[in-house]
Structures are given as C-alpha cells and as structure tokens.
Design a protein around this motif. Structure first.
Motif, short mmCIF file in Angstrom:
data_model
loop_
_atom_site.label_atom_id
_atom_site.label_comp_id
_atom_site.label_asym_id
_atom_site.label_seq_id
_atom_site.Cartn_x
_atom_site.Cartn_y
_atom_site.Cartn_z
N THR A 97 -36.01 -4.53 -23.14
CA THR A 97 -36.92 -4.59 -24.27
C THR A 97 -37.25 -3.16 -24.66
O THR A 97 -37.72 -2.37 -23.82
N VAL A 98 -37.00 -2.83 -25.92
CA VAL A 98 -37.21 -1.47 -26.42
C VAL A 98 -37.84 -1.55 -27.79
O VAL A 98 -37.93 -2.63 -28.41
N ALA A 99 -38.28 -0.39 -28.31
CA ALA A 99 -38.69 -0.34 -29.71
C ALA A 99 -37.49 -0.72 -30.57
O ALA A 99 -36.35 -0.32 -30.29
N ALA A 100 -37.73 -1.50 -31.62
CA ALA A 100 -36.62 -1.98 -32.44
C ALA A 100 -35.77 -0.84 -32.99
O ALA A 100 -34.55 -0.96 -33.11
N THR A 101 -36.40 0.28 -33.28
CA THR A 101 -35.65 1.43 -33.82
C THR A 101 -34.74 2.07 -32.78
O THR A 101 -33.80 2.78 -33.14
N ASP A 102 -35.00 1.80 -31.49
CA ASP A 102 -34.17 2.38 -30.42
C ASP A 102 -32.98 1.50 -30.04
O ASP A 102 -32.16 1.89 -29.21
N LEU A 103 -32.90 0.31 -30.63
CA LEU A 103 -31.85 -0.63 -30.23
C LEU A 103 -30.43 -0.07 -30.39
O LEU A 103 -29.62 -0.20 -29.46
N PRO A 104 -30.08 0.57 -31.51
CA PRO A 104 -28.70 1.08 -31.64
C PRO A 104 -28.32 2.10 -30.57
O PRO A 104 -27.14 2.23 -30.22
N ASP A 105 -29.32 2.83 -30.05
CA ASP A 105 -29.03 3.87 -29.06
C ASP A 105 -29.06 3.35 -27.62
O ASP A 105 -28.57 4.03 -26.71
N THR A 106 -29.65 2.19 -27.40
CA THR A 106 -29.82 1.70 -26.02
C THR A 106 -28.89 0.53 -25.67
O THR A 106 -28.46 0.42 -24.52
N LEU A 107 -28.59 -0.33 -26.63
CA LEU A 107 -27.73 -1.47 -26.33
C LEU A 107 -26.37 -1.04 -25.76
O LEU A 107 -25.87 -1.70 -24.86
N PRO A 108 -25.76 0.07 -26.24
CA PRO A 108 -24.47 0.46 -25.64
C PRO A 108 -24.54 0.74 -24.15
O PRO A 108 -23.57 0.50 -23.42
N TYR A 109 -25.68 1.23 -23.66
CA TYR A 109 -25.82 1.49 -22.22
C TYR A 109 -25.83 0.18 -21.43
O TYR A 109 -25.22 0.07 -20.37
N LEU A 110 -26.54 -0.83 -21.97
CA LEU A 110 -26.57 -2.12 -21.29
C LEU A 110 -25.18 -2.75 -21.27
O LEU A 110 -24.74 -3.27 -20.24
N ALA A 111 -24.47 -2.67 -22.40
CA ALA A 111 -23.12 -3.24 -22.45
C ALA A 111 -22.18 -2.55 -21.47
O ALA A 111 -21.40 -3.21 -20.78
N GLU A 112 -22.25 -1.24 -21.38
CA GLU A 112 -21.40 -0.49 -20.46
C GLU A 112 -21.67 -0.90 -19.02
O GLU A 112 -20.73 -1.14 -18.23
N ALA A 113 -22.94 -1.00 -18.66
CA ALA A 113 -23.29 -1.35 -17.27
C ALA A 113 -22.83 -2.76 -16.92
O ALA A 113 -22.25 -2.99 -15.85
N VAL A 114 -23.07 -3.73 -17.81
CA VAL A 114 -22.76 -5.13 -17.51
C VAL A 114 -21.25 -5.38 -17.53
O VAL A 114 -20.71 -6.05 -16.64
N LEU A 115 -20.55 -4.82 -18.52
CA LEU A 115 -19.13 -5.14 -18.69
C LEU A 115 -18.22 -4.33 -17.78
O LEU A 115 -17.12 -4.79 -17.43
N ARG A 116 -18.63 -3.14 -17.39
CA ARG A 116 -17.72 -2.25 -16.67
C ARG A 116 -18.36 -1.70 -15.40
O ARG A 116 -18.23 -0.51 -15.08
N ALA A 117 -19.04 -2.57 -14.66
CA ALA A 117 -19.69 -2.14 -13.41
C ALA A 117 -18.67 -1.53 -12.46
O ALA A 117 -17.62 -2.12 -12.20
N GLY A 118 -18.98 -0.35 -11.94
CA GLY A 118 -18.03 0.37 -11.09
C GLY A 118 -18.08 0.00 -9.62
O GLY A 118 -17.11 0.17 -8.89
N ILE A 119 -19.20 -0.48 -9.15
CA ILE A 119 -19.43 -0.83 -7.73
C ILE A 119 -19.05 0.35 -6.82
O ILE A 119 -18.14 0.24 -5.97
#
Length: 435
Positions: A97-119
């Motif tokens: 949950t972020v400020a709506a204006t921060d969504l374009p800058d933060t969603l890519p980090y969540l996608a990277e972590a979830v889709l490409r977890a390095g373990i």
C-alpha cells in the motif's frame, strides 16, 4: 474490460498470458494497494515439503538477480508505504500500500520480487531461523494452538488441511534452495495468479502498468495439483484433548464436516446458520451461554470453507468445570433449531449482520483488494454478487434443513485445550493414576 459484481464494482481483465487482473478505482482515496495472489499454499505441499509455501513467501522478500535482499521493503517503506504477505492452505499473497502517485515507481519492485525470486542460499539459511522462531511463537499462541488441534482432529495428518501451514522444524530443515526454486517455477505462473489494484487509480493506466510488469509468458512446465484424499467424516464423536501450561481457561471447539467452495449455495446458507447460532450478543448461543447463564467467557460460531472441504465450528472459552454442561447445552440448542426451526426476524438479523460485515470490510483500498483477491483465487470474484443475493434468498426452512443435514448430535469432532495441571494437583493426579 468487463464489469464485475454490481454491489462491489470492479474492472476485470485477463492478460494473454493467463493472468487475472482486477482493478477498482476509488476516486476519493489518496492511496493505492497492489495485492498479488497465487493459487498455492499448504494444500499443494507433499508431506516431505511441509511448510515450503510459507518459507517461499519469506524468501520472495530476499530479492532476485536484479533486486538486493530487503530492497523491496526499503523502497516501499522509504516512501511511507506498507508491504506484507500471508500464506494459507489454498493461497499465498503479497501486497503493498503506497501513495497513489508512487504506484508507477513501486509496482515494478513488487513484480520483480514475486516473479523472479532468486532464493539466495546464504539468505535462506538466515531466514530458516526466522521461520523456526515463528513456529515456536505459534506453539505459544493459545488461539493458534487450539485451532491447529481442531484441524488435526477433524482432517487428520493424511489430509493437507490437518497439517500446519508453517511446517515443522524437521520439514524445514529438509528444504533446499533448489526445491524452493522448483516450487516457485511450477506455481508462480500467470495462469495461477491474480493481481488486484485498488485505490486512487486510473484503470487504463494501471492496466498498462500491470501488463508491462506481469505480462510476460511463463517458462517451463506448470505443476499439477497433487491428489488430495476426501475429507474425513466422523462415525461418532471424535474427541481429542491437549493441555497448555499458559492456559487459564479451557478452549472448547466442536466441529462438523460440511462442504467445499464448489457447493456455493450451501456455503452461503451455512454462513447464515453460523450467524443465527453464534453471531453477535443476541444470537442463540451467545445470549444463552454467556449473557443468561454466564457459563462461558466467550462463545462464537463460524463456517470454515476451503477448496477441498469445510467445517462448521462452535468455539467457547470457559472454566473446566463448565465443559460438560456447555457441550450438552450446545447440542440441545442445535436439536431445538432442527426441530422447531428459526423465525423470520432471526433470519433477517443474520442477513443484515453478514451483509454489513462484508460491506464494512471493503471500505479501504487494502481491505477491498484482499476481498477481491481471496474470492478470485478460491472461487471466482463473481461469487461476491451471488453471495449477497443468496443471503437475501434463503428462507427459514432452508436454514433449518442445513442444520438437519450437517449438524448431527451423534457425529462430530471435539478439540479441547485445557490448562495443564500445576504443582500439587498434578502430583495428586499422578498418585491416583498409579493406584
């Protein structure tokens, strides 16, 4: 894009790679929530990999080849946002949950972590200790202990729902980075995932953002769900007791096997039955056992429904000396309902309670995202509208029939957590047992 339920309107979309996307703009909100749901949890774990879904949830926050360990948290929290995750029997989900204006800058980090977890192996060894401590804390949590005792009694260890989602210390020690990576590749795929975005958003812009970050096709082969044995049905009264040294009052749980999420009409009716028996101070059991007789400190009723089974549960917190009469009274009240039925006013109260409970739980972007993600992952988001409509359609006779069908006084499960005997009392009991 097509519109979903009327009472909780949202835009739904399915990307070419199979990913489900649900978008719900709230123009007055300054925040936005992104909730990523994956259709795997304890239900899909082989016994030897017990706890792997939850352990993987922890490891997703340890980054990828392009994301340093802890960087997701630093980016989100550095902007004043919140990030967290949870694992259940039928799902795992990650949200920010972020400020709506921060969504374009933060969603890519969540996608990277979830889709490409390095373990990373070194991070996994550190996180293993964190999860082991979580298991120890759970064993000290009285509510969790009583609930797990109920699941173990009702489902048995042969069924995934009878096993702890956290795993055990023994199962955790057998998990390796290679196993977690294989599990991640097999389940964290677009066709098994839903991305929900709610709050102060523009649906078209956010859909383009989600498609850019989550729209790649999956690589490799998907995993098939392992076969799950049928839910056990007690042939009589199945009773299991345990003790806890920190417990001051007993925790009593009575449960009856019911239905899975596939039987949606019955699921909704059982929710009404639970509200009639134990929802609020004026419900039958609360009014009788706590308000009138004072035999319990707390009593409530719930209908637990999962992908592969369900339990109708009545829970009470009470003194040990009241256990026998409280259980007998609960059974008498059930039989009374089965024989005499319920009144229209009683059903209307339960209807209002459940309807408002759902609507009140959807007031913030994060609450709303959680509801959409949960429904879409387990049963389909369209069931939200059906749920509200079915609540209005049930008659007193239909609710009575559900009680007659599922709440047998001769066949149910009892899970009882009692205070451990102390000092001299324990010694006295031991002497009596030895005579």
């Amino acid at each position: 894009m097509s519109r979903a339920p009327r009472l909780l309107p949202a835009y739904t979309h399915r990307l070419n790679n199979g990913l489900s996307v649900i978008l719900h703009p709230l123009p007055i909100a300054d925040s936005a929530t992104v909730d990523v749901w994956v259709q795997t949890g304890g239900r899909n774990e082989p016994l030897q990999w017990l706890g792997i879904s939850h352990f993987l949830e922890h490891m997703v926050f340890k980054g990828s080849e392009r994301l340093a360990p802890g960087e997701l948290d630093r980016v989100i929290e550095g902007r004043g946002g919140i990030t967290n995750a949870a694992t259940g029997q039928d799902y795992t989900h990650y949200y920010i949950t972020v400020a709506a204006t921060d969504l374009p800058d933060t969603l890519p980090y969540l996608a990277e972590a979830v889709l490409r977890a390095g373990i990373p192996p070194e991070e996994m060894e550190r996180e293993r200790q964190v999860v082991l401590e979580e298991i120890r804390r759970a064993a000290d949590n009285l509510g969790h202990t009583a609930y797990q005792l109920l699941l173990e009694t009702a489902f048995g260890v042969e069924h995934p729902y009878g096993r702890p989602v956290l795993g055990t210390p023994e199962s955790l020690m057998g998990l390796t980075p290679e196993l977690l990576r294989a599990y991640h590749r097999g389940w964290y795929r677009p066709e098994y995932m839903t991305v929900v975005v709610t709050g102060g958003i523009d649906p078209d812009q956010v859909l383009a953002l989600v498609e850019r970050e989550f729209g790649d096709p999956a690589s490799g082969s998907a995993w098939t769900r392992p076969p799950i044995p049928p839910q056990p049905r007690p042939q009589g009264i199945l009773r299991r007791e345990s003790t806890h040294t920190r417990l001051e009052q007993a925790r009593l749980k009575l449960a009856w096997p019911t239905v899975s999420l596939e039987a949606w009409e019955q699921v909704c009716g059982l929710e009404l039955l639970a509200a009639v028996l134990g929802g609020g101070r004026t419900s039958r059991l609360v009014h009788l056992l706590r308000e009138q007789r004072g035999w319990v400190r707390r009593v409530g009723c719930s209908s637990l429904v999962l992908k592969e089974g369900g339990l109708f549960c009545i829970s009470a917190r009470l003194e040990v000396e009241n256990l026998e009469r409280v259980e007998a009274t609960i059974l008498r009240e059930i039989e009374k309902l089965q024989q005499e039925g319920i009144g229209q006013a009683e059903l209307d109260r339960a209807r209002r309670l459940l309807t408002h409970e759902l609507l009140f739980s959807a007031e913030s972007p994060s609450q709303l995202a959680s509801i959409y993600g949960y429904y879409e992952t387990l049963v389909g988001v369209q069931r939200l509208q059906e749920y509200l409509e079915l609540l209005q359609a049930f008659t007193p006779a239909q609710v009575r029939e559900l009680a007659q069908q599922y709440l047998s006084p001769e066949a149910y499960v009892v899970a009882l957590l009692k205070p451990a005997a102390s000092g001299a009392a324990a010694a006295s009991e031991l002497q009596l047992a030895c005579r």
